[in-house]
Design a protein around this motif. Sequence first.
Motif, PDB file in Angstrom:
ATOM      1  N   VAL A  14      56.503  82.748 -65.392  1.00 57.45           N
ATOM      2  CA  VAL A  14      56.128  83.234 -64.371  1.00 57.45           C
ATOM      3  C   VAL A  14      54.720  83.642 -64.141  1.00 57.45           C
ATOM      4  O   VAL A  14      54.149  84.059 -65.311  1.00 57.45           O
ATOM      5  N   GLY A  15      53.919  83.146 -63.234  1.00 57.96           N
ATOM      6  CA  GLY A  15      52.486  83.499 -63.108  1.00 57.96           C
ATOM      7  C   GLY A  15      52.168  84.345 -61.811  1.00 57.96           C
ATOM      8  O   GLY A  15      53.071  84.244 -60.931  1.00 57.96           O
ATOM      9  N   VAL A  16      51.264  85.333 -61.929  1.00 59.29           N
ATOM     10  CA  VAL A  16      51.075  86.199 -60.903  1.00 59.29           C
ATOM     11  C   VAL A  16      49.441  86.309 -61.014  1.00 59.29           C
ATOM     12  O   VAL A  16      48.703  86.041 -61.778  1.00 59.29           O
ATOM     13  N   LYS A  17      49.077  85.910 -59.781  1.00 55.85           N
ATOM     14  CA  LYS A  17      47.608  85.769 -59.418  1.00 55.85           C
ATOM     15  C   LYS A  17      47.164  86.668 -58.332  1.00 55.85           C
ATOM     16  O   LYS A  17      47.812  86.694 -57.172  1.00 55.85           O
ATOM     17  N   GLU A  18      45.925  87.167 -58.419  1.00 54.89           N
ATOM     18  CA  GLU A  18      45.366  87.940 -57.402  1.00 54.89           C
ATOM     19  C   GLU A  18      43.893  87.716 -57.238  1.00 54.89           C
ATOM     20  O   GLU A  18      43.230  87.311 -58.023  1.00 54.89           O
ATOM     21  N   GLY A  55      46.431  85.678 -69.988  1.00 55.85           N
ATOM     22  CA  GLY A  55      45.758  86.073 -68.842  1.00 55.85           C
ATOM     23  C   GLY A  55      44.478  85.203 -68.452  1.00 55.85           C
ATOM     24  O   GLY A  55      44.304  84.492 -69.525  1.00 55.85           O
ATOM     25  N   PHE A  56      44.224  84.955 -67.213  1.00 55.18           N
ATOM     26  CA  PHE A  56      42.901  84.369 -66.856  1.00 55.18           C
ATOM     27  C   PHE A  56      42.150  85.004 -66.006  1.00 55.18           C
ATOM     28  O   PHE A  56      42.535  85.982 -65.279  1.00 55.18           O
ATOM     29  N   LEU A  57      40.812  84.642 -65.865  1.00 54.00           N
ATOM     30  CA  LEU A  57      40.009  85.016 -65.045  1.00 54.00           C
ATOM     31  C   LEU A  57      38.816  84.166 -64.599  1.00 54.00           C
ATOM     32  O   LEU A  57      38.264  83.514 -65.545  1.00 54.00           O
ATOM     33  N   CYS A  68      47.941  86.656 -64.893  1.00 54.56           N
ATOM     34  CA  CYS A  68      48.511  86.409 -65.995  1.00 54.56           C
ATOM     35  C   CYS A  68      49.843  85.545 -65.999  1.00 54.56           C
ATOM     36  O   CYS A  68      50.326  85.217 -64.874  1.00 54.56           O
ATOM     37  N   VAL A  69      50.316  84.824 -67.200  1.00 57.39           N
ATOM     38  CA  VAL A  69      51.387  84.091 -66.959  1.00 57.39           C
ATOM     39  C   VAL A  69      52.473  84.520 -68.339  1.00 57.39           C
ATOM     40  O   VAL A  69      51.753  84.858 -69.251  1.00 57.39           O
ATOM     41  N   ALA A  70      53.513  84.539 -68.028  1.00 53.16           N
ATOM     42  CA  ALA A  70      54.456  84.946 -69.504  1.00 53.16           C
ATOM     43  C   ALA A  70      55.531  83.786 -69.166  1.00 53.16           C
ATOM     44  O   ALA A  70      56.007  83.689 -68.113  1.00 53.16           O
ATOM     45  N   THR A 111      56.801  80.653 -59.953  1.00 45.94           N
ATOM     46  CA  THR A 111      57.151  79.844 -61.516  1.00 45.94           C
ATOM     47  C   THR A 111      56.397  78.681 -61.549  1.00 45.94           C
ATOM     48  O   THR A 111      55.951  78.178 -60.834  1.00 45.94           O
ATOM     49  N   ILE A 112      56.258  78.583 -63.112  1.00 48.63           N
ATOM     50  CA  ILE A 112      55.512  77.170 -63.466  1.00 48.63           C
ATOM     51  C   ILE A 112      56.501  76.440 -64.421  1.00 48.63           C
ATOM     52  O   ILE A 112      56.831  77.246 -65.395  1.00 48.63           O
ATOM     53  N   PRO A 113      56.875  75.296 -63.939  1.00 48.14           N
ATOM     54  CA  PRO A 113      57.866  74.650 -65.001  1.00 48.14           C
ATOM     55  C   PRO A 113      56.962  74.428 -66.234  1.00 48.14           C
ATOM     56  O   PRO A 113      55.705  73.957 -66.469  1.00 48.14           O
ATOM     57  N   LEU A 131      57.795  64.894 -56.729  1.00 44.93           N
ATOM     58  CA  LEU A 131      56.443  65.078 -57.129  1.00 44.93           C
ATOM     59  C   LEU A 131      55.962  66.395 -57.295  1.00 44.93           C
ATOM     60  O   LEU A 131      56.674  67.564 -57.068  1.00 44.93           O
ATOM     61  N   GLY A 132      54.870  66.505 -58.060  1.00 44.39           N
ATOM     62  CA  GLY A 132      54.092  67.639 -58.124  1.00 44.39           C
ATOM     63  C   GLY A 132      55.147  68.658 -59.135  1.00 44.39           C
ATOM     64  O   GLY A 132      55.678  67.971 -59.931  1.00 44.39           O
ATOM     65  N   ASP A 133      54.893  69.947 -58.815  1.00 43.27           N
ATOM     66  CA  ASP A 133      55.790  70.857 -59.687  1.00 43.27           C
ATOM     67  C   ASP A 133      57.287  70.749 -59.577  1.00 43.27           C
ATOM     68  O   ASP A 133      57.877  70.934 -60.513  1.00 43.27           O
ATOM     69  N   SER A 134      57.767  70.207 -58.451  1.00 43.56           N
ATOM     70  CA  SER A 134      59.281  69.942 -58.184  1.00 43.56           C
ATOM     71  C   SER A 134      59.537  69.014 -59.114  1.00 43.56           C
ATOM     72  O   SER A 134      60.873  68.960 -59.485  1.00 43.56           O
ATOM     73  N   LEU A 137      55.808  68.414 -63.230  1.00 42.08           N
ATOM     74  CA  LEU A 137      54.739  67.610 -63.736  1.00 42.08           C
ATOM     75  C   LEU A 137      53.755  68.527 -64.268  1.00 42.08           C
ATOM     76  O   LEU A 137      52.623  68.119 -64.748  1.00 42.08           O
ATOM     77  N   SER A 138      53.658  69.943 -64.018  1.00 38.89           N
ATOM     78  CA  SER A 138      52.844  70.832 -64.852  1.00 38.89           C
ATOM     79  C   SER A 138      52.755  71.091 -66.220  1.00 38.89           C
ATOM     80  O   SER A 138      54.074  70.930 -66.836  1.00 38.89           O
ATOM     81  N   MET A 139      51.860  71.218 -66.782  1.00 41.75           N
ATOM     82  CA  MET A 139      51.753  71.480 -68.175  1.00 41.75           C
ATOM     83  C   MET A 139      50.985  72.820 -68.674  1.00 41.75           C
ATOM     84  O   MET A 139      50.106  72.880 -68.177  1.00 41.75           O
ATOM     85  N   ALA A 144      44.951  76.164 -71.303  1.00 42.78           N
ATOM     86  CA  ALA A 144      44.990  75.639 -69.900  1.00 42.78           C
ATOM     87  C   ALA A 144      46.389  75.400 -69.328  1.00 42.78           C
ATOM     88  O   ALA A 144      47.195  74.949 -69.796  1.00 42.78           O
ATOM     89  N   VAL A 145      46.450  76.038 -67.830  1.00 39.67           N
ATOM     90  CA  VAL A 145      47.715  75.593 -67.340  1.00 39.67           C
ATOM     91  C   VAL A 145      47.235  74.150 -66.270  1.00 39.67           C
ATOM     92  O   VAL A 145      46.201  74.620 -65.771  1.00 39.67           O
ATOM     93  N   ARG A 146      47.815  73.368 -66.502  1.00 41.44           N
ATOM     94  CA  ARG A 146      47.209  71.926 -65.478  1.00 41.44           C
ATOM     95  C   ARG A 146      48.611  71.468 -64.679  1.00 41.44           C
ATOM     96  O   ARG A 146      49.796  71.529 -65.077  1.00 41.44           O
ATOM     97  N   GLY A 147      48.601  71.483 -63.520  1.00 37.58           N
ATOM     98  CA  GLY A 147      49.339  70.965 -62.700  1.00 37.58           C
ATOM     99  C   GLY A 147      48.761  70.634 -61.388  1.00 37.58           C
ATOM    100  O   GLY A 147      49.205  69.665 -60.568  1.00 37.58           O
ATOM    101  N   MET A 148      47.506  70.980 -60.756  1.00 39.90           N
ATOM    102  CA  MET A 148      46.964  70.549 -59.566  1.00 39.90           C
ATOM    103  C   MET A 148      46.722  69.337 -59.539  1.00 39.90           C
ATOM    104  O   MET A 148      46.965  68.431 -58.587  1.00 39.90           O
ATOM    105  N   ASP A 149      46.092  68.772 -60.720  1.00 37.17           N
ATOM    106  CA  ASP A 149      45.524  67.222 -60.926  1.00 37.17           C
ATOM    107  C   ASP A 149      46.866  66.288 -60.842  1.00 37.17           C
ATOM    108  O   ASP A 149      46.904  65.278 -59.922  1.00 37.17           O
ATOM    109  N   SER A 150      48.070  66.723 -61.473  1.00 34.47           N
ATOM    110  CA  SER A 150      49.230  65.881 -61.384  1.00 34.47           C
ATOM    111  C   SER A 150      49.989  65.969 -59.902  1.00 34.47           C
ATOM    112  O   SER A 150      50.515  64.967 -59.695  1.00 34.47           O
ATOM    113  N   ALA A 151      49.805  66.846 -59.394  1.00 35.45           N
ATOM    114  CA  ALA A 151      50.541  67.193 -58.079  1.00 35.45           C
ATOM    115  C   ALA A 151      49.670  66.122 -57.197  1.00 35.45           C
ATOM    116  O   ALA A 151      50.312  65.616 -56.282  1.00 35.45           O
ATOM    117  N   ILE A 152      48.490  66.070 -57.252  1.00 34.46           N
ATOM    118  CA  ILE A 152      47.618  65.439 -56.341  1.00 34.46           C
ATOM    119  C   ILE A 152      47.918  63.927 -56.486  1.00 34.46           C
ATOM    120  O   ILE A 152      48.132  63.019 -55.707  1.00 34.46           O
TER     121      ILE A 152
END
Length: 260
Positions: A14-18, A55-57, A68-70, A111-113, A131-134, A137-139, A144-152
């Motif tokens: 689960v990722g939370v982003k503000e 966590g990330f910033l 943050c992601v857990a 959620t992040i697969p 396609l994408g997260d469904s 295809l994210s890793m 790093a969390v990657r997924g936007m490049d695979s989604a595109i």
Amino acid sequence: MGLISKRKPKHYAVGVKEIIEMDSKSIEGRFGVAEDGGCASIFVGSVTKGAQGGGFLYTNKESISLGCVANISAAMSGDIRVDEFMEDFKSSSAIKNLIEGGKSVEYSARTIPEFDLTHMPRLYGDRMLLLGDSACLSMNIGYAVRGMDSAIASGFYAAETATRAVKSRNFSKDSLSAYESALRGSFVLGDMRRFGRAQKFLENKRIYEYYPALANRFLKRLFSFASTPKEGVREIAGDEILRGGLMKILMDMWRAWRWL
Ligand SMILES: Cc1cc2nc3c(=O)[nH]c(=O)nc-3n(C[C@H](O)[C@H](O)[C@H](O)COP(=O)(O)OP(=O)(O)OC[C@H]3O[C@@H](n4cnc5c(N)ncnc54)[C@H](O)[C@@H]3O)c2cc1C
């Protein structure tokens, strides 16, 4: 639709982003970046109270993305709420001053697969492309969390396949299987193959508890000066490494070498 086998909590994070709005001058001053520059940081250890995640910033032109992601299984076994991580993270000494005065303009969670190739869903069926997260295809590769490049990219290959299907008026799974072949020939499934095994490595709890604590202890001893003679760097490192179990550390290094 039988596209995916039974999923377990450990297959998702689960990722939370503000998004915190701030004027560009404050960002440049606080993060020491030039007008066209930026700053990205990742955090591991106390941010998730030792659970698998981090966590990330990163700075944007007029905002800061903080999150943050857990892993869900790790959060469940520690009886932890991810939104509480986020609040503690924001009020921690590492973050508090950096975001002070900023205005929270977006808060989201999803959620992040975190699948490897062996647990992936079927990517196509009759009249259907995933396609994408469904399509999972994210890793998460640790740093790093990657997924936007695979989604595109998967969107691009799905569109190509769909265009051909429309032209030939053939929407059967045989016709749509070209989509998976295209993904196999691209970085999308290539990188999943390469980094898929990172999941196994990232399940190691020592990454989130033992190593951050080791780094803190090492640096504290390195930069503490007293009236007694100072220990050498080699002595401190040797002592800390032996305390944690040399064999365990060597095994972890071997796993990192093999799986990353
Ligand atoms: C905290 C966090 C940090 C991340 N960091 C990075 C990063 O740094 N780099 C990176 O590459 N990736 C990152 N990712 C992963 C990345 O965000 C995803 O892989 C990517 O957004 C997947 O794109 P998508 O189009 O498949 O899905 P989404 O972006 O989830 O888009 C799906 C859309 O469909 C909508 N939707 C859902 N159900 C329905 C419905 N029934 N009807 C209509 N609409 C619906 C949703 O609202 C959403 O807008 C991060 C993810 C998280 C959560």
